[in-house]
Design a protein around this motif. Structure first.
Motif, PDB file in Angstrom:
ATOM      1  N   SER A  87      16.088  37.707  10.134  1.00 20.96           N
ATOM      2  CA  SER A  87      14.709  38.229   9.678  1.00 20.96           C
ATOM      3  C   SER A  87      14.793  39.648  10.461  1.00 20.96           C
ATOM      4  N   MET A  88      15.195  39.496  11.786  1.00 20.62           N
ATOM      5  CA  MET A  88      15.049  40.663  12.637  1.00 20.62           C
ATOM      6  C   MET A  88      15.613  42.126  11.859  1.00 20.62           C
ATOM      7  N   VAL A  89      16.772  41.786  11.486  1.00 26.70           N
ATOM      8  CA  VAL A  89      17.708  42.825  10.843  1.00 26.70           C
ATOM      9  C   VAL A  89      17.690  42.944   9.406  1.00 26.70           C
ATOM     10  N   GLY A  90      16.562  42.291   8.609  1.00 25.60           N
ATOM     11  CA  GLY A  90      16.508  42.550   7.254  1.00 25.60           C
ATOM     12  C   GLY A  90      16.306  43.847   6.698  1.00 25.60           C
ATOM     13  N   ALA A  91      16.992  44.419   5.825  1.00 24.65           N
ATOM     14  CA  ALA A  91      16.842  45.845   5.306  1.00 24.65           C
ATOM     15  C   ALA A  91      16.244  45.906   3.928  1.00 24.65           C
ATOM     16  N   ARG A  92      15.672  46.641   3.545  1.00 25.31           N
ATOM     17  CA  ARG A  92      15.173  47.049   2.280  1.00 25.31           C
ATOM     18  C   ARG A  92      16.092  47.261   1.421  1.00 25.31           C
ATOM     19  N   HIS A  93      17.289  48.029   1.572  1.00 24.22           N
ATOM     20  CA  HIS A  93      18.339  48.137   0.501  1.00 24.22           C
ATOM     21  C   HIS A  93      19.278  46.913   0.445  1.00 24.22           C
TER      22      HIS A  93
ATOM     23  N   ALA B 237      22.734  42.569   2.470  1.00 16.85           N
ATOM     24  CA  ALA B 237      23.760  41.801   2.311  1.00 16.85           C
ATOM     25  C   ALA B 237      24.890  42.015   3.442  1.00 16.85           C
ATOM     26  N   ALA B 238      25.048  42.911   3.927  1.00 17.30           N
ATOM     27  CA  ALA B 238      25.942  43.412   5.119  1.00 17.30           C
ATOM     28  C   ALA B 238      25.470  42.765   6.340  1.00 17.30           C
ATOM     29  N   SER B 239      24.080  42.878   6.483  1.00 14.61           N
ATOM     30  CA  SER B 239      23.556  42.246   7.798  1.00 14.61           C
ATOM     31  C   SER B 239      23.770  40.558   7.728  1.00 14.61           C
ATOM     32  N   GLU B 240      23.326  40.041   6.340  1.00 13.37           N
ATOM     33  CA  GLU B 240      23.396  38.771   6.419  1.00 13.37           C
ATOM     34  C   GLU B 240      24.990  38.319   6.434  1.00 13.37           C
ATOM     35  N   HIS B 241      25.692  38.999   6.203  1.00 14.83           N
ATOM     36  CA  HIS B 241      27.141  38.575   6.153  1.00 14.83           C
ATOM     37  C   HIS B 241      27.640  38.479   7.682  1.00 14.83           C
ATOM     38  N   LEU B 242      27.043  39.626   8.256  1.00 18.78           N
ATOM     39  CA  LEU B 242      27.535  39.606   9.629  1.00 18.78           C
ATOM     40  C   LEU B 242      27.243  38.530  10.681  1.00 18.78           C
ATOM     41  N   PHE B 243      25.867  38.066  10.581  1.00 18.32           N
ATOM     42  CA  PHE B 243      25.190  37.031  11.174  1.00 18.32           C
ATOM     43  C   PHE B 243      25.529  35.729  10.601  1.00 18.32           C
ATOM     44  N   SER B 244      26.084  35.574   9.345  1.00 21.05           N
ATOM     45  CA  SER B 244      26.419  34.245   9.132  1.00 21.05           C
ATOM     46  C   SER B 244      27.554  33.934   9.508  1.00 21.05           C
ATOM     47  N   ALA B 245      28.416  34.810   9.927  1.00 23.00           N
ATOM     48  CA  ALA B 245      29.863  34.575  10.515  1.00 23.00           C
ATOM     49  C   ALA B 245      29.676  33.679  11.647  1.00 23.00           C
ATOM     50  N   GLY B 246      28.463  33.882  12.415  1.00 29.73           N
ATOM     51  CA  GLY B 246      28.190  33.045  13.774  1.00 29.73           C
ATOM     52  C   GLY B 246      28.607  33.722  15.075  1.00 29.73           C
ATOM     53  N   GLY B 247      29.605  32.972  15.585  1.00 31.00           N
ATOM     54  CA  GLY B 247      29.992  33.724  16.863  1.00 31.00           C
ATOM     55  C   GLY B 247      29.647  32.709  17.875  1.00 31.00           C
ATOM     56  N   LYS B 248      30.044  33.022  19.141  1.00 30.22           N
ATOM     57  CA  LYS B 248      29.522  32.004  20.314  1.00 30.22           C
ATOM     58  C   LYS B 248      28.212  32.283  20.690  1.00 30.22           C
ATOM     59  N   ARG B 249      27.732  33.472  20.559  1.00 34.26           N
ATOM     60  CA  ARG B 249      26.341  34.090  20.943  1.00 34.26           C
ATOM     61  C   ARG B 249      26.431  33.911  22.479  1.00 34.26           C
ATOM     62  N   LEU B 250      27.493  34.403  23.094  1.00 38.82           N
ATOM     63  CA  LEU B 250      27.728  34.373  24.737  1.00 38.82           C
ATOM     64  C   LEU B 250      26.705  35.130  25.422  1.00 38.82           C
ATOM     65  N   ARG B 251      26.512  36.514  24.789  1.00 41.19           N
ATOM     66  CA  ARG B 251      25.886  37.501  25.406  1.00 41.19           C
ATOM     67  C   ARG B 251      24.415  37.024  25.453  1.00 41.19           C
ATOM     68  N   PRO B 252      23.717  36.459  24.399  1.00 42.68           N
ATOM     69  CA  PRO B 252      22.305  36.120  24.321  1.00 42.68           C
ATOM     70  C   PRO B 252      22.322  34.797  25.335  1.00 42.68           C
ATOM     71  N   ALA B 253      23.474  34.040  25.301  1.00 37.53           N
ATOM     72  CA  ALA B 253      23.420  32.809  26.355  1.00 37.53           C
ATOM     73  C   ALA B 253      23.147  33.023  27.582  1.00 37.53           C
ATOM     74  N   ILE B 254      23.890  34.041  28.105  1.00 38.59           N
ATOM     75  CA  ILE B 254      23.932  34.726  29.452  1.00 38.59           C
ATOM     76  C   ILE B 254      22.432  35.163  29.777  1.00 38.59           C
ATOM     77  N   VAL B 255      21.876  35.945  28.898  1.00 41.86           N
ATOM     78  CA  VAL B 255      20.525  36.488  29.174  1.00 41.86           C
ATOM     79  C   VAL B 255      19.640  35.426  29.221  1.00 41.86           C
ATOM     80  N   ILE B 256      19.492  34.193  28.289  1.00 44.15           N
ATOM     81  CA  ILE B 256      18.642  33.350  28.517  1.00 44.15           C
ATOM     82  C   ILE B 256      19.050  32.176  29.847  1.00 44.15           C
ATOM     83  N   LEU B 257      20.410  32.180  30.311  1.00 41.65           N
ATOM     84  CA  LEU B 257      20.464  31.362  31.477  1.00 41.65           C
ATOM     85  C   LEU B 257      20.062  32.263  32.731  1.00 41.65           C
ATOM     86  N   ILE B 258      20.043  33.682  32.772  1.00 38.59           N
ATOM     87  CA  ILE B 258      19.424  34.614  33.727  1.00 38.59           C
ATOM     88  C   ILE B 258      17.977  34.129  33.820  1.00 38.59           C
TER      89      ILE B 258
END
Length: 324
Positions: free
Chosen positions: A23-29, A34-55
């Motif tokens: 929802s944060m990266v939703g674009a009007r076009h 679709a590109a944003s949806e594709h990127l974040f649907s691919a997932g990933g470990k989310r390592l960087r935000p996990a570190i932010v939350i641990l800090i």
């Protein structure tokens, strides 16, 4: 196992993050969307935000983090993803996180615009944190990304660069974001400036270790594990820690790299030379040094809750465990 346990410490926070990202990266076009949806649907470990939350949890001495911490974690992942989109274009990478890259699925033009759009979105959300110190700290990262890419582009197949120059480039490309987001999280917790800087140094050292380990995996891992082609960095002439150390032992490797892999079998041969040298061991040792430095820094923060900081130690150990 360290991996499942350390991420379980922030599981609910990461669930919220995954829900918020689209929802944060939703674009009007529709194409950008679709590109944003594709990127974040691919997932990933989310390592960087996990570190932010641990800090955040460690510096607040609480399992409940501030909404600004949650937003910073999301901003960090958006910035990271934007950088990956541009990296994939530069490196002509066909897959990322096991799925087609944006420029491969859509076009190079759309990928560049999608990356720019994500950087713009992250800047907008960053400004809305209403904390000038955090804005100043995080916005510097985008400059560092660009400088890192330019530096890397100028030294392809350059056998004269030093390990120190490699570390500096690795800081710009990877460690800068982790270090700055750690400091930003500490700033939002309103701890003292000394502790903020120590959090920054923790992020810097584990970020450098992460990049060194990524470079080791480029040589020894599989495409399925990496989510991108094996040996891609080497093929593109990006000389990394295991390559530098192997070069000190092998004139044959120097010759192959100097010829920019003119023969079809050169990449495979170069990888075999690196594997049979001490290059991988020395690169692992270098990564371990940075991990241990990061752990020592976080352990020295006596005012940080002892139970909460343990998650940051586990995260450092998890990063190192990727090569074992």
């Amino acid at each position: 196992m360290i991996p499942s346990y350390v991420f379980s410490l922030v599981e609910k926070d990461l669930d919220n993050l995954n829900q918020n990202l689209k929802s944060m990266v939703g674009a009007r076009h529709p194409i950008l969307n679709a590109a944003s949806e594709h990127l974040f649907s691919a997932g990933g470990k989310r390592l960087r935000p996990a570190i932010v939350i641990l800090i955040a949890k460690a510096t607040l001495n609480s399992n409940i983090i501030l909404s600004s911490h949650q937003r910073l974690a999301e901003i960090t992942e958006i910035i990271h993803t934007a950088s990956l989109v541009h990296d994939d274009v530069i490196d002509d990478c066909i897959t990322r996180r096991g799925v087609n890259t944006v420029h491969n699925l859509f076009s190079t033009k759309i990928a560049v615009l999608a990356g720019d759009f994500l950087f713009a979105q992250s800047s907008w959300y960053l400004a809305n944190l209403n904390n000038l110190k955090v804005v100043t700290t995080i916005s510097k990262v985008i400059t560092d990304f660009a400088e890192g890419e330019v530096r890397q582009g100028l030294i392809h197949f350059d056998l004269t660069i030093s390990i120190d120059e490699y570390i500096e480039k690795s800081f710009y490309k990877t460690a800068s974001l982790i270090a700055a987001s750690c400091k930003g999280a500490a700033m939002l917790s309103k701890i003292n400036s000394y502790q903020e800087n120590e959090c920054y140094l923790y992020g810097k050292h584990i970020g450098l270790a992460y990049q060194i380990i990524d470079d080791i995996l480029d040589i020894i891992s599989s495409s399925n594990y990496l989510g991108k082609p094996i040996g891609l960095d080497l093929k593109n002439g990006n000389l990394t820690a295991p390559v530098f150390f192997a070069l000190t032992e092998s004139n044959e490797l120097k010759y192959i790299i100097n010829s920019e892999f003119e023969n079809e079998s050169d990449i495979k041969q170069a990888i075999e030379i690196i594997k049979s040298s001490n290059g991988l061991k020395k690169a692992k040792d270098l990564a371990e040094e940075h991990i241990q430095t990061g752990i020592n820094i976080i352990r020295s923060l006596r005012n940080i809750n002892q139970d909460k900081y343990h998650g940051l130690v586990l995260m450092a150990q998890y990063i190192l465990q990727r090569i074992y």
